[in-house]
Design a protein around this motif. Sequence first.
Motif, PDB file in Angstrom:
ATOM      1  N   ASP A   1       1.510   2.447  -8.942  1.00 36.06           N
ATOM      2  CA  ASP A   1       1.213   1.705 -10.173  1.00 36.06           C
ATOM      3  C   ASP A   1       2.484   1.196 -10.849  1.00 36.06           C
ATOM      4  O   ASP A   1       2.480   0.814 -12.012  1.00 36.06           O
ATOM      5  CB  ASP A   1       0.386   2.557 -11.149  1.00 36.06           C
ATOM      6  CG  ASP A   1       1.116   3.800 -11.618  1.00 36.06           C
ATOM      7  OD1 ASP A   1       2.215   4.089 -11.092  1.00 36.06           O
ATOM      8  OD2 ASP A   1       0.586   4.493 -12.509  1.00 36.06           O
ATOM      9  N   GLN A   2       3.592   1.187 -10.092  1.00 38.77           N
ATOM     10  CA  GLN A   2       4.841   0.625 -10.592  1.00 38.77           C
ATOM     11  C   GLN A   2       5.390  -0.350  -9.560  1.00 38.77           C
ATOM     12  O   GLN A   2       5.240  -0.152  -8.356  1.00 38.77           O
ATOM     13  CB  GLN A   2       5.863   1.730 -10.865  1.00 38.77           C
ATOM     14  CG  GLN A   2       5.449   2.679 -11.981  1.00 38.77           C
ATOM     15  CD  GLN A   2       6.527   3.713 -12.291  1.00 38.77           C
ATOM     16  OE1 GLN A   2       7.414   3.953 -11.486  1.00 38.77           O
ATOM     17  NE2 GLN A   2       6.436   4.306 -13.459  1.00 38.77           N
TER      18      GLN A   2
ATOM     19  N   ASN B   1      -7.692  -1.013  -5.306  1.00 35.76           N
ATOM     20  CA  ASN B   1      -6.846  -0.279  -6.248  1.00 35.76           C
ATOM     21  C   ASN B   1      -7.674   0.620  -7.162  1.00 35.76           C
ATOM     22  O   ASN B   1      -7.259   1.734  -7.499  1.00 35.76           O
ATOM     23  CB  ASN B   1      -6.022  -1.262  -7.079  1.00 35.76           C
ATOM     24  CG  ASN B   1      -4.983  -0.563  -7.932  1.00 35.76           C
ATOM     25  OD1 ASN B   1      -4.311   0.373  -7.490  1.00 35.76           O
ATOM     26  ND2 ASN B   1      -4.850  -0.998  -9.175  1.00 35.76           N
ATOM     27  N   GLU B   2      -8.851   0.157  -7.549  1.00 33.64           N
ATOM     28  CA  GLU B   2      -9.717   0.962  -8.415  1.00 33.64           C
ATOM     29  C   GLU B   2     -10.325   2.148  -7.661  1.00 33.64           C
ATOM     30  O   GLU B   2     -10.852   3.069  -8.274  1.00 33.64           O
ATOM     31  CB  GLU B   2     -10.830   0.092  -9.008  1.00 33.64           C
ATOM     32  CG  GLU B   2     -10.322  -0.863 -10.093  1.00 33.64           C
ATOM     33  CD  GLU B   2     -11.442  -1.666 -10.726  1.00 33.64           C
ATOM     34  OE1 GLU B   2     -12.630  -1.341 -10.481  1.00 33.64           O
ATOM     35  OE2 GLU B   2     -11.138  -2.624 -11.453  1.00 33.64           O
ATOM     36  N   ASN B   3     -10.255   2.106  -6.351  1.00 37.33           N
ATOM     37  CA  ASN B   3     -10.747   3.206  -5.510  1.00 37.33           C
ATOM     38  C   ASN B   3      -9.614   3.687  -4.607  1.00 37.33           C
ATOM     39  O   ASN B   3      -9.765   3.820  -3.394  1.00 37.33           O
ATOM     40  CB  ASN B   3     -11.935   2.729  -4.664  1.00 37.33           C
ATOM     41  CG  ASN B   3     -13.126   2.324  -5.501  1.00 37.33           C
ATOM     42  OD1 ASN B   3     -13.954   3.146  -5.853  1.00 37.33           O
ATOM     43  ND2 ASN B   3     -13.206   1.042  -5.829  1.00 37.33           N
ATOM     44  N   ILE B   4      -8.473   3.949  -5.225  1.00 37.28           N
ATOM     45  CA  ILE B   4      -7.252   4.175  -4.465  1.00 37.28           C
ATOM     46  C   ILE B   4      -7.350   5.401  -3.559  1.00 37.28           C
ATOM     47  O   ILE B   4      -6.821   5.400  -2.441  1.00 37.28           O
ATOM     48  CB  ILE B   4      -6.029   4.280  -5.415  1.00 37.28           C
ATOM     49  CG1 ILE B   4      -4.719   4.241  -4.610  1.00 37.28           C
ATOM     50  CG2 ILE B   4      -6.109   5.487  -6.305  1.00 37.28           C
ATOM     51  CD1 ILE B   4      -4.473   2.951  -3.907  1.00 37.28           C
ATOM     52  N   GLU B   5      -8.022   6.452  -4.007  1.00 32.70           N
ATOM     53  CA  GLU B   5      -8.118   7.650  -3.167  1.00 32.70           C
ATOM     54  C   GLU B   5      -8.901   7.365  -1.885  1.00 32.70           C
ATOM     55  O   GLU B   5      -8.500   7.798  -0.793  1.00 32.70           O
ATOM     56  CB  GLU B   5      -8.761   8.793  -3.948  1.00 32.70           C
ATOM     57  CG  GLU B   5      -7.871   9.329  -5.079  1.00 32.70           C
ATOM     58  CD  GLU B   5      -8.498  10.521  -5.773  1.00 32.70           C
ATOM     59  OE1 GLU B   5      -9.600  10.939  -5.356  1.00 32.70           O
ATOM     60  OE2 GLU B   5      -7.875  11.029  -6.731  1.00 32.70           O
ATOM     61  N   LYS B   6     -10.004   6.635  -2.018  1.00 29.75           N
ATOM     62  CA  LYS B   6     -10.796   6.274  -0.836  1.00 29.75           C
ATOM     63  C   LYS B   6     -10.024   5.292   0.039  1.00 29.75           C
ATOM     64  O   LYS B   6     -10.070   5.366   1.276  1.00 29.75           O
ATOM     65  CB  LYS B   6     -12.139   5.671  -1.264  1.00 29.75           C
ATOM     66  CG  LYS B   6     -13.063   5.337  -0.098  1.00 29.75           C
ATOM     67  CD  LYS B   6     -13.461   6.578   0.691  1.00 29.75           C
ATOM     68  CE  LYS B   6     -14.423   6.243   1.814  1.00 29.75           C
ATOM     69  NZ  LYS B   6     -14.778   7.419   2.637  1.00 29.75           N
ATOM     70  N   THR B   7      -9.305   4.364  -0.590  1.00 32.76           N
ATOM     71  CA  THR B   7      -8.485   3.406   0.152  1.00 32.76           C
ATOM     72  C   THR B   7      -7.455   4.131   1.012  1.00 32.76           C
ATOM     73  O   THR B   7      -7.295   3.844   2.200  1.00 32.76           O
ATOM     74  CB  THR B   7      -7.779   2.440  -0.816  1.00 32.76           C
ATOM     75  OG1 THR B   7      -8.755   1.687  -1.538  1.00 32.76           O
ATOM     76  CG2 THR B   7      -6.863   1.480  -0.076  1.00 32.76           C
ATOM     77  N   VAL B   8      -6.758   5.089   0.398  1.00 36.04           N
ATOM     78  CA  VAL B   8      -5.743   5.859   1.122  1.00 36.04           C
ATOM     79  C   VAL B   8      -6.390   6.624   2.277  1.00 36.04           C
ATOM     80  O   VAL B   8      -5.836   6.704   3.386  1.00 36.04           O
ATOM     81  CB  VAL B   8      -5.008   6.827   0.173  1.00 36.04           C
ATOM     82  CG1 VAL B   8      -4.129   7.796   0.947  1.00 36.04           C
ATOM     83  CG2 VAL B   8      -4.171   6.049  -0.835  1.00 36.04           C
ATOM     84  N   GLU B   9      -7.552   7.175   2.018  1.00 33.06           N
ATOM     85  CA  GLU B   9      -8.269   7.930   3.058  1.00 33.06           C
ATOM     86  C   GLU B   9      -8.572   7.046   4.262  1.00 33.06           C
ATOM     87  O   GLU B   9      -8.370   7.449   5.418  1.00 33.06           O
ATOM     88  CB  GLU B   9      -9.571   8.480   2.464  1.00 33.06           C
ATOM     89  CG  GLU B   9     -10.393   9.328   3.414  1.00 33.06           C
ATOM     90  CD  GLU B   9     -11.701   9.799   2.775  1.00 33.06           C
ATOM     91  OE1 GLU B   9     -12.743   9.746   3.460  1.00 33.06           O
ATOM     92  OE2 GLU B   9     -11.662  10.208   1.583  1.00 33.06           O
ATOM     93  N   ILE B  10      -9.041   5.814   3.992  1.00 34.91           N
ATOM     94  CA  ILE B  10      -9.359   4.883   5.086  1.00 34.91           C
ATOM     95  C   ILE B  10      -8.085   4.470   5.820  1.00 34.91           C
ATOM     96  O   ILE B  10      -8.034   4.461   7.053  1.00 34.91           O
ATOM     97  CB  ILE B  10     -10.094   3.636   4.538  1.00 34.91           C
ATOM     98  CG1 ILE B  10     -11.474   4.031   3.995  1.00 34.91           C
ATOM     99  CG2 ILE B  10     -10.229   2.573   5.621  1.00 34.91           C
ATOM    100  CD1 ILE B  10     -12.181   2.923   3.251  1.00 34.91           C
TER     101      ILE B  10
END
Length: 372
Positions: free
Chosen positions: A51-52, A165-174
């Motif tokens: 986020d930076q 970005n609003e679902n960053i945890e799921k994005t990272v998981e995928i």
Amino acid sequence: MIKINVNENRDEIIMFQGLQNMDEEYTFYYDETNNGRKFHLEKGYFNISVDQNFILGGLVYDGRGSVIDTTDLFQSLKLQKTTTEIKFKHIASGELIDVLKSKKMNQILKWIYSHNLYLHYTNLNPLYFGIVDIIDSAIVSSATTTAFDISFANHVKNEFYLALNENIEKTVEIFFEYGYPSIDKDRIGNFIDDIIELVTPYRDVHKSHLGIETAIQILKASKKKKKLPFTEDGTKYTLMHDYSIFYMQPLCMFKNSMHYFDREDLIKTILEQYDFLDGNRKLDHYEFVDSKENGLIQLSDIMMGFLGKLYAFVRQKSVNDIKNIRGNLGEIERGNLDLINKLTWRSQIKCKGFLFKSISDDEKIKERILLP
């Protein structure tokens, strides 16, 4: 040595973006903020705060060879006598609003403006930069590519990025599951299915509908072809090996200028592997220097620190938040914001190429509210 012809893509970029004054002689000073060295997935997490923004840049002035003395400015700041190098942390701290309250920041901004200096920087949202290859790949693979002008393509990328970005945890998981950004060809279909499932709820949001629906359709077309060209090579889990490309870019674009970088051993080692050529002429137009001995590098550190706070604010706040906060600023905060706005506009008028941004449309909208 690896030879780089600085003119290979330069003229095309200048013409395409309508850039002016790119052949003038300038003197550039650089520092950076939020430099994570590389951007990758490690044990299912990003190695940096996403986020930076990474910001590389500083101050620039017309001509080469002249030196601007910062002694009087630094003495007027009345810092502790033990301070051997002035950094952003000596001038301000906290979030953007705290920084805007700094009287020392006000002194510095007024001094920069009165000495006819310009701002230059590369402003990179690493997450946006790291994921737009998915949409770019889908566009390239789509039969409707010719219907995409730059503005619409950027809109699709923006809505896609916001959803991930609003679902960053799921994005990272995928991403971790498939080794993004280097996906095995036989798993591209499953990767696309998971991404589509993640963004599908946003097709029912009025603002996002067209962008998300378009993204879904071109991703489905890519699945049929089993192709996502920009995600099939490279190194698994590594979205960016290093930031050297953003140091090289101004060396190519501003070939007649002198560039002074704050010492960064990793980048120095990488750049030393290259010869920059203007035709048959080998360029000797950059140098890494000790910031303790260079006042304009120290001022560049301060300015990049300031801009790092500003663009973190843009990333983390909503449009309404920014409007409300801006409308309730005190005199010193408004004064500092107006000064950075004036510096930004003066720089852009002088040379649009001074300011390079790889950020989402959403960030650009919020930036224009803060710096109209």
